[in-house]
Scaffold this motif. Structure first.
Motif, short mmCIF file in Angstrom:
data_model
loop_
_atom_site.label_atom_id
_atom_site.label_comp_id
_atom_site.label_asym_id
_atom_site.label_seq_id
_atom_site.Cartn_x
_atom_site.Cartn_y
_atom_site.Cartn_z
N ASN A 250 0.83 -1.21 0.00
CA ASN A 250 0.00 0.00 0.00
C ASN A 250 0.86 1.26 0.00
OD1 ASN A 250 -2.33 -1.51 0.06
ND2 ASN A 250 -2.48 -1.51 2.29
N VAL A 251 1.93 1.28 0.83
CA VAL A 251 2.84 2.43 0.87
C VAL A 251 3.52 2.62 -0.48
CG1 VAL A 251 4.95 3.35 1.92
CG2 VAL A 251 3.23 2.25 3.35
N LEU A 252 3.95 1.51 -1.10
CA LEU A 252 4.60 1.58 -2.40
C LEU A 252 3.65 2.12 -3.47
CD1 LEU A 252 7.15 0.95 -4.03
CD2 LEU A 252 6.28 -1.38 -4.37
N ALA A 253 2.38 1.69 -3.39
CA ALA A 253 1.38 2.17 -4.36
C ALA A 253 1.16 3.67 -4.22
CB ALA A 253 0.07 1.43 -4.16
N THR A 258 2.02 9.22 -6.33
CA THR A 258 2.21 10.61 -5.92
C THR A 258 3.68 11.00 -6.05
OG1 THR A 258 2.61 10.00 -3.61
CG2 THR A 258 0.32 10.39 -4.26
N ALA A 259 3.96 12.23 -5.66
CA ALA A 259 5.34 12.73 -5.73
C ALA A 259 6.18 12.24 -4.55
CB ALA A 259 5.33 14.26 -5.77
N TYR A 260 5.50 11.67 -3.57
CA TYR A 260 6.22 11.18 -2.38
C TYR A 260 7.11 10.00 -2.78
CZ TYR A 260 7.13 8.93 2.09
OH TYR A 260 7.75 8.34 3.18
N SER A 261 8.30 9.97 -2.23
CA SER A 261 9.20 8.88 -2.59
C SER A 261 10.13 8.54 -1.43
CB SER A 261 10.03 9.28 -3.81
OG SER A 261 10.82 8.18 -4.24
N TYR A 262 10.75 7.38 -1.54
CA TYR A 262 11.75 6.92 -0.59
C TYR A 262 12.65 5.94 -1.35
CZ TYR A 262 8.41 3.03 -0.21
OH TYR A 262 7.56 2.00 -0.49
N PRO A 263 13.84 5.63 -0.82
CA PRO A 263 14.84 4.88 -1.61
C PRO A 263 14.31 3.60 -2.25
CG PRO A 263 15.82 5.67 0.42
CD PRO A 263 14.37 6.05 0.48
N GLU A 266 12.20 4.30 -5.35
CA GLU A 266 12.86 4.91 -6.50
C GLU A 266 13.08 3.91 -7.62
OE1 GLU A 266 13.57 7.93 -7.31
OE2 GLU A 266 12.72 8.75 -5.47
N LYS A 267 13.52 2.68 -7.25
CA LYS A 267 13.79 1.65 -8.28
C LYS A 267 12.52 1.30 -9.04
CE LYS A 267 17.82 -0.68 -6.35
NZ LYS A 267 18.39 -1.99 -5.91
N VAL A 268 11.41 1.17 -8.29
CA VAL A 268 10.14 0.85 -8.94
C VAL A 268 9.73 1.96 -9.90
CG1 VAL A 268 7.70 0.32 -8.55
CG2 VAL A 268 9.43 -0.55 -6.97
N LYS A 269 9.85 3.23 -9.44
CA LYS A 269 9.51 4.36 -10.30
C LYS A 269 10.39 4.40 -11.54
CE LYS A 269 7.50 7.54 -6.93
NZ LYS A 269 7.55 8.90 -6.36
N GLU A 270 11.66 4.08 -11.33
CA GLU A 270 12.60 4.09 -12.44
C GLU A 270 12.22 3.06 -13.50
OE1 GLU A 270 17.47 3.74 -13.06
OE2 GLU A 270 16.59 3.74 -11.05
N PHE A 271 11.85 1.89 -13.06
CA PHE A 271 11.43 0.85 -14.00
C PHE A 271 10.15 1.24 -14.73
CE2 PHE A 271 13.94 -2.41 -11.47
CZ PHE A 271 14.86 -2.62 -12.47
N LEU A 272 9.22 1.86 -14.00
CA LEU A 272 7.95 2.25 -14.61
C LEU A 272 8.13 3.37 -15.64
CD1 LEU A 272 5.57 2.16 -11.50
CD2 LEU A 272 5.72 0.51 -13.35
#
Length: 321
Positions: A250-253, A258-263, A266-272
């Motif tokens: 849920n936190v990852l989703a 949103t613009a909120y991020s944590y280390p 970041e990898k998941v966002k990068e892949f997406l």
């Protein structure tokens, strides 16, 4: 001349023996003793000698002794035995393993003829084949509608016949026929009805449970608790790992949406943002698999290229040239 004990003295002696056994043994098997003869019972006693004692008696006497002994000692656990003393039963006091004692008792079953009026504990089937009886005995088979034929001067049963069904009473014709055929269809012995262990009473099926069965049942129970906890959002130790994983998802989703991020996000966002990076991440695995496949293919090819040994025919002459 030895004086015989009176009825009152016998009751006192029996009561003292039962009370002593209750004090000395914490494990008891309650067994049914229907159709068990004195000789058979003596053999069972002999087989269990060492760490077990078989005690038979009238239910009223046993109940009375147990109740009085419970009151004297203040041990209410003994009262759990009273409801079990129903019918023709006996007690096996033991210090050994209950399962092993139960298995030892089961060894002393003996065959018994089908007596008139007896309730059949199992189905009785007369097998086909030559009976060895002369043709004058066919009346027994005709009464019971058993198909027969005369073969070499004796009666032969053509097909298997269910003579008596479980739970039915044995009739005079069935008993006479089975006696003539020499069939003893029933077997009797002490049958374990319940087990008593330090105040706990349980069925004999529990004795057959193995460690694997217990582990399997425990795992099923943990799974049910985890499912219930997840469905009601009630935290338990069994559901904790699943709850943490679901919470992280849920936190990852939220981080992805949103613009909120944590280390870790970041990898998941990068892949997406750049799916082609999936290909780069999978490339080493694919390359290793391809290399392994190529190596196997090369070895196979080498085997094919190995020349076969030359035969005599290839050298220009045969065995007899």
């Amino acid at each position: 001349m030895v004086n015989k004990l009176s009825k009152a003295d016998k009751k006192i002696a029996y009561d003292a023996k039962l009370c002593q056994l209750l004090d000395d043994y914490s494990q008891i098997l309650i067994v049914a003793a229907d159709n068990v003869g004195s000789t058979q019972l003596q053999n069972i006693r002999h087989g269990l000698r060492g760490d077990s004692v078989v005690l038979m008696g009238k239910n009223t006497m046993m109940k009375r002794s147990v109740r009085i002994h419970s009151e004297k000692t203040g041990n209410k656990a003994f009262l759990n035995l009273i409801p079990l003393l129903q019918g023709n039963v006996g007690l096996i006091f033991t210090k050994g393993d209950l399962k092993e004692v139960s298995e030892e008792v089961a060894k002393y079953k003996v065959g018994a003829p089908a007596r008139v009026g007896l309730v059949a504990p199992i189905d009785v089937v007369v097998p086909p084949g030559n009976t060895g009886l002369d043709p004058s005995q066919t009346s027994f088979f005709q009464v019971l509608n058993i198909p027969t034929k005369i073969n070499k001067g004796t009666v032969e049963i053509i097909t298997p016949v269910e003579l008596i069904k479980k739970g039915e009473k044995v009739g005079s014709s069935e008993a006479a026929l089975l006696a003539k055929l020499g069939i003893r269809p029933f077997s009797y012995g002490l049958v374990v009805l319940s087990a008593y262990d330090n105040g706990s009473v349980f069925s004999p099926e529990v004795l057959d449970l193995t460690e694997d069965d217990l582990v399997e049942k425990f795992a099923a129970g943990v799974s049910m608790i985890a499912s219930l906890s997840l469905a009601t959002s009630y935290p338990t130790l069994a559901a904790a790992p699943h709850m943490f994983v679901n919470a992280y998802k849920n936190v990852l989703a939220v981080a992805v949406a949103t613009a909120y991020s944590y280390p870790e996000a970041e990898k998941v966002k990068e892949f997406l943002e750049d799916p082609s990076k999936f290909a780069f991440a999978a490339a080493p695995v694919t390359a290793a698999a391809a290399s392994s496949g190529a190596s196997a293919a090369a070895k196979e090819e080498e085997k094919k290229e190995e020349p076969a040994e030359e035969s005599d025919d290839d050298m220009g002459f045969g065995l007899f040239d």
